[in-house]
Design an enzyme around this catalytic site. Structure first.
Site, PDB file in Angstrom:
ATOM      1  N   ASP A 194       0.631   3.809  -3.219  1.00  0.00           N
ATOM      2  CA  ASP A 194       0.218   5.203  -3.067  1.00  0.00           C
ATOM      3  C   ASP A 194       1.107   6.107  -3.904  1.00  0.00           C
ATOM      4  O   ASP A 194       0.637   7.040  -4.567  1.00  0.00           O
ATOM      5  CB  ASP A 194       0.274   5.580  -1.590  1.00  0.00           C
ATOM      6  N   GLU A 208      -4.530   0.460  -3.754  1.00  0.00           N
ATOM      7  CA  GLU A 208      -3.135   0.908  -3.789  1.00  0.00           C
ATOM      8  C   GLU A 208      -2.170  -0.269  -3.724  1.00  0.00           C
ATOM      9  O   GLU A 208      -1.145  -0.282  -4.428  1.00  0.00           O
ATOM     10  CB  GLU A 208      -2.878   1.876  -2.640  1.00  0.00           C
ATOM     11  N   GLU A 231       0.830  -1.207   0.000  1.00  0.00           N
ATOM     12  CA  GLU A 231       0.000   0.000   0.000  1.00  0.00           C
ATOM     13  C   GLU A 231       0.863   1.254   0.000  1.00  0.00           C
ATOM     14  O   GLU A 231       0.586   2.232  -0.709  1.00  0.00           O
ATOM     15  CB  GLU A 231      -0.907  -0.029   1.224  1.00  0.00           C
ATOM     16  N   ASP A 247      -7.111   1.068   0.404  1.00  0.00           N
ATOM     17  CA  ASP A 247      -5.774   0.510   0.618  1.00  0.00           C
ATOM     18  C   ASP A 247      -5.503  -0.667  -0.311  1.00  0.00           C
ATOM     19  O   ASP A 247      -4.390  -0.832  -0.823  1.00  0.00           O
ATOM     20  CB  ASP A 247      -5.619   0.056   2.070  1.00  0.00           C
TER      21      ASP A 247
END
Length: 239
Positions: A54, A126, A50, A123
């Site tokens: 991102d 990502e 994650e 999450d």
């Protein structure tokens, strides 16, 4: 959600078809879908993915905006970027792919509700982007991002000005008072915090927003208040 059990070969194949990418290393996909509550997930859950995803998402969307909106200044590009990579936007992508059906969780799955459930969905998107990046490189990750964010980036909603600036001017004109922002909560790990902020304007009900940054949460709260009061047209569910 799949409590405790791993993806079956059939589940994995169906999901790879949905996301448009075939993994060379199937365990990357499994890890991207493993919540920290799952048994024996301490070293193999999606939190590290994650973190990387991102950044990959931010790069790909920033590049998309830079190439699409040639006359936009840095401020407008930043507003668009914050909207497009927000937890709400990522959670919508998760819903479009039905990722919630594949997330591997543990016994405390019932505790995952409300805003926390939205964050989990965001999450996982990502972490999935990171898994694709590690498995197939930046171009593979970029193709996934463009497939799901190009239409969002081109939407009229993206052309809005800074929500906090708009709210400031509207509140002064209508009520003669400035908006006030209050941080209600900060949660999540240090590398991926979540801020919940309330905005108040004298004479009307407050609104709240949640995002990975305090400023982003303030923008979302301001946007919601502007939409609720009819100053801005509310976004459609697909944006």
């Amino acid at each position: 959600m799949m409590k405790g059990r791993s993806l079956s070969a059939e589940d994995r194949a169906r999901l790879e078809t949905a996301i448009g990418y075939q993994f060379a290393e199937k365990e990357r996909l499994d890890r991207a879908l493993t919540h920290s509550s799952a048994r024996n997930a301490r070293a193999s859950n999606y939190q590290r993915l994650e973190f990387l995803g991102d950044r990959v998402l931010g790069l790909c969307v920033a590049e998309l905006l830079f190439q699409t909106f040639l006359d936009a200044n840095e401020g407008e590009l930043s507003v668009r970027l914050n909207q497009l990579v927000s937890a709400e936007s990522c959670a919508r992508v998760a819903d479009e792919l039905s990722l919630h059906e594949y997330i591997r969780t543990g016994s405390d799955v019932k505790k995952i509700t409300g805003k926390h459930m939205m964050n989990v969905r965001a999450d996982v998107v990502e972490s999935l982007i990171a898994a694709i990046y590690l498995d197939g490189g930046l171009e593979a990750a970029r193709r996934f991002v463009l497939r799901h964010w190009t239409d969002r980036a081109a939407s009229a909603d993206g052309a809005r000005r800074d929500a906090k600036t708009e709210l400031q001017e509207w509140a002064h004109a209508k009520f003669g008072a400035a908006p006030r922002y209050r941080t209600d909560d900060r949660s999540g790990p240090d590398h991926d915090p979540r801020f919940t902020v309330t905005v108040e304007v004298d004479g009307i009900a407050p609104e709240t927003g949640t995002d990975r940054s305090k400023r982003g949460a303030e923008q979302i709260a301001a946007m919601r208040l502007l939409e609720r009061e009819g100053v801005w047209q509310k976004r459609s569910a697909g944006n």
